[in-house]
Design an enzyme around this catalytic site. Structure first.
Site, PDB file in Angstrom:
ATOM      1  N   SER A  30       1.799   2.145   5.089  1.00  0.00           N
ATOM      2  CA  SER A  30       1.051   1.661   3.900  1.00  0.00           C
ATOM      3  C   SER A  30      -0.171   1.858   3.674  1.00  0.00           C
ATOM      4  CB  SER A  30       1.156   0.152   3.687  1.00  0.00           C
ATOM      5  OG  SER A  30       0.587  -0.406   4.508  1.00  0.00           O
ATOM      6  N   LYS A  31      -0.913   1.709   2.678  1.00  0.00           N
ATOM      7  CA  LYS A  31      -2.296   2.367   2.159  1.00  0.00           C
ATOM      8  C   LYS A  31      -3.189   1.671   3.244  1.00  0.00           C
ATOM      9  CE  LYS A  31      -1.750   2.737  -2.926  1.00  0.00           C
ATOM     10  NZ  LYS A  31      -2.336   2.214  -4.151  1.00  0.00           N
ATOM     11  N   ARG A  32      -2.906   0.600   3.738  1.00  0.00           N
ATOM     12  CA  ARG A  32      -3.811  -0.016   4.776  1.00  0.00           C
ATOM     13  C   ARG A  32      -3.927   0.806   6.089  1.00  0.00           C
ATOM     14  NH1 ARG A  32      -1.489  -3.259   8.524  1.00  0.00           N
ATOM     15  NH2 ARG A  32       0.846  -3.403   8.334  1.00  0.00           N
TER      16      ARG A  32
ATOM     17  N   GLY B 238      -4.248   4.266   6.017  1.00  0.00           N
ATOM     18  CA  GLY B 238      -4.953   5.342   5.909  1.00  0.00           C
ATOM     19  C   GLY B 238      -4.167   6.315   4.903  1.00  0.00           C
TER      20      GLY B 238
END
Length: 467
Positions: free
Chosen positions: A240-242, A244
């Site tokens: 996911s975006k967390r 990177g």
């Protein structure tokens, strides 16, 4: 074996890192068997599909050198053909019109979920007389799915997977407005494109059972499916975006080379002995979808950076120069002339073995072509005290007298200067580096001076002594 594979992204966002690996596996499998690798843009969801996303997908595939063997196919252009198949299914009693209202469907689904059922549509209109149809409801067309027995997917990655037909309800083929659904479009397009092997993420595994049923109902042979595990983050959770970067464009901006990224993605879920870095020609020879593991792969950004560093080292200096020319010009604010390009190319050679990504290479060589006087960072300014500047003025006179300019002659001149002035090498080397680069970190200082040339080196020293 006549092999045709396809990469079929939905244009609702960027080209995901997982999608890039799926494209790579399809490309490799087709190349391994001298087959065809195709691209289908699955843009049936007109509300969410955008031209911007299509462009991002195409650009990402072009950068990775994974463009298809033929022009891309757009699923939305085949709606007439897809609707024709539904008409045939209706005529053969393998599909039917459903007049349930949205409220009826909502109540039906809530009731089924509360009872723990997976079959959310109860078949209200499956065998009902069409004369009972309400006049104010535009029907959808549903597939008359088999109720008894099982559907089996002999998956090339997941093995034999079976589902009871009683768990699958009658899926919608055409919406009330006449537009085809994803399930219908995929089946018709895979058949018409001659797809023999559908290699995709294992989040599509449950879709395969409905699609196999539809293939059989139409009278077509389904492709062989291969559902590859998804890519997870370093912590084992869904990427996911967390974690990177997710999109291929981000990896490009971060300074990863396309061939390095492909080599790394190849190893996520597939391996060949202890090989860590696999050139694409070898990958084509060795790749087989049967060797893909069933477990989710974890992305490792440190490993990716290491592989990228190896590819940077293997690049010839001229190629690297072309890669960094435009970014450096943007940073320094002017175009490079031939003299600057030559100096930059000379500086690349030793630096490329010490960097992991392209921005690091840029940061380590851009001082070679910056205009004088250089902007000095805080550490460089601290090194360049009054004593240091006085010594650099004397050193400039010494270097001016050199008749031969090379790393060896520069080193000898500086060591002679150190001995003559009874100082240690560090007392002159640190300010010398700061004066020539504007920083306290750089390649070997004798190498730097040699690349800059005698005239530029002395000019930079004099800039410092006149501050």
């Amino acid at each position: 074996m006549n092999v045709v594979t396809r990469f079929a992204p939905s244009p609702t966002g960027f080209l995901h890192i997982g999608g890039a690996r799926t494209a790579l596996f399809n490309w490799l499998f087709a190349k391994h068997y001298d087959g065809r690798y195709l691209l289908r843009i699955e843009d049936t969801d007109r509300k969410r599909s955008t031209q911007e996303a299509i462009d991002a997908i195409i650009n990402g595939l072009e950068w990775l050198n994974l463009m298809p063997d033929e022009q891309p196919i757009y699923q939305s252009e085949n709606t007439e053909r897809q609707s024709q198949i539904v008409s045939e299914l209706l005529a053969n009693g393998k599909a039917y019109k459903c007049y349930c209202s949205p409220d009826e469907l909502l109540t039906m689904r809530e009731k089924a979920r509360a009872a723990g059922k997976t079959r959310l549509y109860d078949g209200t209109w499956r065998d009902r007389d069409p004369t009972d149809a309400p006049k104010d409801i535009q029907p959808v067309i549903r597939f008359r799915a088999p109720i008894k027995g099982e559907t089996v997917n002999q998956d090339l990655v997941q093995g034999s997977v079976t589902v009871s037909n009683s768990q699958l309800d009658d899926m919608v083929l055409l919406r009330a407005d006449g537009s085809p659904t994803y399930m219908l479009s995929v089946v018709v397009d895979d058949h018409d494109m001659g797809v023999t092997h559908a290699i995709r993420g294992d989040d599509h595994l449950t879709n395969s059972f409905r699609q196999i049923q539809l293939f059989h109902a139409i009278g077509w042979a389904p492709p062989q499916y291969a559902h590859i595990p998804l890519i997870h983050g370093p912590d084992g959770t869904k990427l996911s975006k967390r974690h990177g970067a997710l999109g291929i464009d981000s990896y490009r901006e971060m300074g990863f080379l396309p061939e390095a990224l492909l080599s790394y993605l190849l190893r996520l879920g597939w391996s060949h002995g202890n090989e860590e870095i696999i050139p694409l020609d070898k990958a084509i020879d060795w790749f087989d979808i049967n060797d893909v593991g069933r477990g989710a792969a974890r992305i490792d950004f440190d490993k990716l950076s290491y592989i990228n560093s190896q590819y940077i080292q293997e690049k010839d200096d001229e190629t690297l120069l072309e890669l960094i020319k435009d970014p450096i010009e943007q940073k320094i604010g002017f175009s490079l002339d031939k003299k600057s390009m030559k100096r930059l190319k000379s500086g690349i050679h030793s630096v490329k073995s010490r960097v992991k990504i392209i921005p690091e290479l840029i940061d380590n060589v851009k001082f070679y072509v910056q205009k004088r006087p250089l902007t000095l960072n805080k550490k460089a300014l601290k090194v360049l005290n009054n004593d240091a500047r006085h010594r650099l003025a004397q050193l400039a006179d010494t270097l001016q007298e050199l008749s031969s300019w090379s790393e060896a002659s520069i080193e000898k001149a500086i060591k002679d200067f150190v001995n003559k002035n009874e100082i240690n090498l560090k007392q002159i080397a640190l300010p010398f580096r700061a004066a020539l680069t504007g920083t306290t970190v750089s390649p070997g200082i004798f190498e730097v001076a040699n690349v800059l040339g005698q005239q530029e080196t002395i000019a930079r020293l004099k800039d410092i002594t006149h501050i």
